[in-house]
Design a protein around this motif. Structure first.
Motif, mmCIF file in Angstrom:
data_model
loop_
_atom_site.group_PDB
_atom_site.id
_atom_site.type_symbol
_atom_site.label_atom_id
_atom_site.label_comp_id
_atom_site.label_asym_id
_atom_site.label_seq_id
_atom_site.Cartn_x
_atom_site.Cartn_y
_atom_site.Cartn_z
ATOM 1 N N ILE A 65 0.828 -1.225 0.000
ATOM 2 C CA ILE A 65 0.000 0.000 0.000
ATOM 3 C C ILE A 65 0.855 1.265 0.000
ATOM 4 O O ILE A 65 0.465 2.305 0.528
ATOM 5 C CB ILE A 65 -1.003 0.029 1.179
ATOM 6 N N LEU A 66 2.039 1.167 -0.633
ATOM 7 C CA LEU A 66 2.895 2.342 -0.732
ATOM 8 C C LEU A 66 2.795 2.974 -2.126
ATOM 9 O O LEU A 66 3.780 3.398 -2.712
ATOM 10 C CB LEU A 66 4.341 1.985 -0.410
ATOM 11 N N THR A 67 1.582 3.006 -2.642
ATOM 12 C CA THR A 67 1.284 3.745 -3.865
ATOM 13 C C THR A 67 0.042 4.574 -3.604
ATOM 14 O O THR A 67 -0.742 4.269 -2.691
ATOM 15 C CB THR A 67 1.027 2.818 -5.070
ATOM 16 N N LEU A 68 -0.133 5.600 -4.394
ATOM 17 C CA LEU A 68 -1.285 6.490 -4.218
ATOM 18 C C LEU A 68 -2.595 5.712 -4.320
ATOM 19 O O LEU A 68 -3.470 5.837 -3.454
ATOM 20 C CB LEU A 68 -1.228 7.585 -5.284
ATOM 21 N N GLU A 69 -2.728 4.910 -5.355
ATOM 22 C CA GLU A 69 -3.975 4.182 -5.598
ATOM 23 C C GLU A 69 -4.253 3.158 -4.501
ATOM 24 O O GLU A 69 -5.385 3.042 -4.014
ATOM 25 C CB GLU A 69 -3.933 3.482 -6.954
ATOM 26 N N ALA A 70 -3.210 2.429 -4.089
ATOM 27 C CA ALA A 70 -3.397 1.397 -3.075
ATOM 28 C C ALA A 70 -3.772 2.010 -1.725
ATOM 29 O O ALA A 70 -4.635 1.486 -1.013
ATOM 30 C CB ALA A 70 -2.130 0.558 -2.937
ATOM 31 N N MET A 71 -3.123 3.133 -1.378
ATOM 32 C CA MET A 71 -3.446 3.770 -0.096
ATOM 33 C C MET A 71 -4.851 4.378 -0.124
ATOM 34 O O MET A 71 -5.541 4.418 0.889
ATOM 35 C CB MET A 71 -2.391 4.831 0.239
ATOM 36 N N TYR A 72 -5.270 4.830 -1.278
ATOM 37 C CA TYR A 72 -6.621 5.385 -1.441
ATOM 38 C C TYR A 72 -7.677 4.319 -1.163
ATOM 39 O O TYR A 72 -8.717 4.591 -0.550
ATOM 40 C CB TYR A 72 -6.773 5.929 -2.848
ATOM 41 N N LYS A 73 -7.408 3.102 -1.597
ATOM 42 C CA LYS A 73 -8.378 2.013 -1.458
ATOM 43 C C LYS A 73 -8.297 1.309 -0.101
ATOM 44 O O LYS A 73 -9.252 0.666 0.324
ATOM 45 C CB LYS A 73 -8.152 0.983 -2.567
ATOM 46 N N ALA A 74 -7.162 1.431 0.569
ATOM 47 C CA ALA A 74 -6.962 0.697 1.825
ATOM 48 C C ALA A 74 -7.799 1.278 2.958
ATOM 49 O O ALA A 74 -7.924 2.499 3.081
ATOM 50 C CB ALA A 74 -5.487 0.733 2.211
ATOM 51 N N PRO A 75 -8.377 0.428 3.803
ATOM 52 C CA PRO A 75 -9.066 0.928 5.001
ATOM 53 C C PRO A 75 -8.087 1.693 5.876
ATOM 54 O O PRO A 75 -6.907 1.323 5.968
ATOM 55 C CB PRO A 75 -9.533 -0.365 5.691
ATOM 56 N N ILE A 76 -8.546 2.731 6.503
ATOM 57 C CA ILE A 76 -7.632 3.554 7.297
ATOM 58 C C ILE A 76 -7.022 2.755 8.446
ATOM 59 O O ILE A 76 -5.886 3.003 8.859
ATOM 60 C CB ILE A 76 -8.343 4.834 7.810
ATOM 61 N N GLU A 77 -7.760 1.761 8.949
ATOM 62 C CA GLU A 77 -7.213 0.911 10.012
ATOM 63 C C GLU A 77 -5.996 0.128 9.519
ATOM 64 O O GLU A 77 -5.076 -0.149 10.279
ATOM 65 C CB GLU A 77 -8.287 -0.059 10.514
ATOM 66 N N GLU A 78 -6.008 -0.218 8.231
ATOM 67 C CA GLU A 78 -4.880 -0.933 7.639
ATOM 68 C C GLU A 78 -3.648 -0.032 7.586
ATOM 69 O O GLU A 78 -2.527 -0.472 7.863
ATOM 70 C CB GLU A 78 -5.259 -1.401 6.227
ATOM 71 N N ILE A 79 -3.866 1.225 7.236
ATOM 72 C CA ILE A 79 -2.754 2.184 7.206
ATOM 73 C C ILE A 79 -2.199 2.387 8.612
ATOM 74 O O ILE A 79 -0.989 2.372 8.830
ATOM 75 C CB ILE A 79 -3.211 3.526 6.612
ATOM 76 N N GLU A 80 -3.112 2.545 9.568
ATOM 77 C CA GLU A 80 -2.703 2.804 10.954
ATOM 78 C C GLU A 80 -1.760 1.734 11.492
ATOM 79 O O GLU A 80 -0.722 2.049 12.084
ATOM 80 C CB GLU A 80 -3.941 2.874 11.858
ATOM 81 N N LYS A 81 -2.112 0.477 11.296
ATOM 82 C CA LYS A 81 -1.327 -0.595 11.928
ATOM 83 C C LYS A 81 0.092 -0.694 11.362
ATOM 84 O O LYS A 81 0.999 -1.167 12.048
ATOM 85 C CB LYS A 81 -2.056 -1.931 11.801
ATOM 86 N N HIS A 82 0.280 -0.204 10.144
ATOM 87 C CA HIS A 82 1.609 -0.278 9.544
ATOM 88 C C HIS A 82 2.491 0.910 9.907
ATOM 89 O O HIS A 82 3.713 0.846 9.715
ATOM 90 C CB HIS A 82 1.488 -0.384 8.026
ATOM 91 N N ILE A 83 1.915 1.974 10.421
ATOM 92 C CA ILE A 83 2.717 3.168 10.736
ATOM 93 C C ILE A 83 2.837 3.404 12.239
ATOM 94 O O ILE A 83 3.241 4.479 12.670
ATOM 95 C CB ILE A 83 2.154 4.426 10.032
ATOM 96 N N VAL A 84 2.536 2.396 13.031
ATOM 97 C CA VAL A 84 2.642 2.499 14.485
ATOM 98 C C VAL A 84 4.027 2.989 14.941
ATOM 99 O O VAL A 84 4.122 3.779 15.898
ATOM 100 C CB VAL A 84 2.285 1.151 15.159
ATOM 101 N N PRO A 85 5.142 2.573 14.304
ATOM 102 C CA PRO A 85 6.462 3.042 14.763
ATOM 103 C C PRO A 85 6.630 4.563 14.743
ATOM 104 O O PRO A 85 7.524 5.089 15.421
ATOM 105 C CB PRO A 85 7.429 2.385 13.768
ATOM 106 N N THR A 86 5.793 5.285 14.001
ATOM 107 C CA THR A 86 5.982 6.735 13.877
ATOM 108 C C THR A 86 5.311 7.543 14.989
ATOM 109 O O THR A 86 5.435 8.770 14.998
ATOM 110 C CB THR A 86 5.438 7.251 12.532
ATOM 111 N N LEU A 87 4.613 6.873 15.914
ATOM 112 C CA LEU A 87 3.873 7.566 16.980
ATOM 113 C C LEU A 87 2.707 8.365 16.373
ATOM 114 O O LEU A 87 2.723 8.688 15.193
ATOM 115 C CB LEU A 87 4.784 8.488 17.797
ATOM 116 N N TYR A 88 1.735 8.687 17.182
ATOM 117 C CA TYR A 88 0.569 9.440 16.724
ATOM 118 C C TYR A 88 0.019 8.851 15.415
ATOM 119 O O TYR A 88 -0.357 9.568 14.508
ATOM 120 C CB TYR A 88 0.905 10.925 16.512
#
Length: 232
Positions: free
Chosen positions: A64-87
């Motif tokens: 999901i590191l493309t514009l189209e893939a991130m657009y389609k991904a559930p926000i919860e999916e994005i959240e769980k992958h960026i936990v190391p960045t805090l907030y």
């Protein structure tokens, strides 16, 4: 007779040369695509780059590191992958806001967005949720490759200690100073900011700066003042 502006430019170039002699090319901003650079610029807010790097690798591995893939991904999916960045919940919303803007207003054409006039692009970026001046300017310089000087907390601390600014100087005042004295050049602005971050990370900490090993100690008033105080 040299003008004040010429002398200032020479000082700034000398500082650059000292930093570059120590670090060499910093190869900023890391990223395989323009979109990845933008993701990194958003995720790096208030966190070290090593954490951002972990999050980016997570997004890449999840596909999901493309514009189209991130657009389609559930926000919860994005959240769980960026936990190391805090907030991460807030940052997921920022990523989604940016992606939605490009998809909804530019039909997913990121290049078209980034090719806009620099001032217009900056205004539009600042209108988006979660994007402030530093993030907007990082996107303009590193992703759009347009000449704008990025400044940050390291710039304020280092150049206050060097004697250029008051500690209370604003973001805009710092940026205008550099852009007034250094001719616009994307590669030079890029490297200069990266070198400043290197000094801030490695030597010029807030409470316990390592002045004795700092590459720019020879021109630093803070180092010289500390030496006098310690000798006294």
């Amino acid at each position: 007779m040299k003008t004040k502006a010429t002398k200032t430019l020479e000082k700034l170039k000398h500082i650059y040369d000292l930093m570059f002699a120590y670090f060499g090319p910093r190869n900023w901003w890391p990223g395989e695509t323009r979109f990845e650079i933008i993701v990194g610029a958003i995720l790096t807010q208030s966190v070290a780059w090593r954490n951002v790097s972990k999050a980016i690798e997570n997004l890449r591995a999840a596909g999901i590191l493309t514009l189209e893939a991130m657009y389609k991904a559930p926000i919860e999916e994005i959240e769980k992958h960026i936990v190391p960045t805090l907030y991460w919940r807030m940052k997921a919303k920022k990523l989604r806001a940016f992606v939605n803007h490009i998809m909804d207003n530019y039909h997913g054409d990121l290049d078209k967005f980034l090719q806009k006039d620099k001032e217009e692009l900056r205004r539009e970026l600042l209108s988006l949720y979660g994007i402030g001046p530093e993030t907007a300017d990082s996107i303009i310089l590193y992703a759009a490759e347009q000449p704008v000087f990025v400044v940050d907390a390291y710039t304020r601390r280092i150049f206050h200690r060097l004697g250029f600014f008051e500690e209370s100087v604003s973001y805009d005042e710092m940026q205008q100073f550099f852009m007034k004295h250094i001719p616009p050049d994307v590669r030079y602005y890029n490297e200069y900011h990266a070198l400043i971050v290197g000094i801030g990370n490695r030597f010029c900490s807030n409470k316990k700066p390592d002045c004795g090993n700092c590459p720019i100690q020879s021109v630093c008033r803070f180092k010289q003042r500390n030496k006098v105080e310690n000798e006294g």
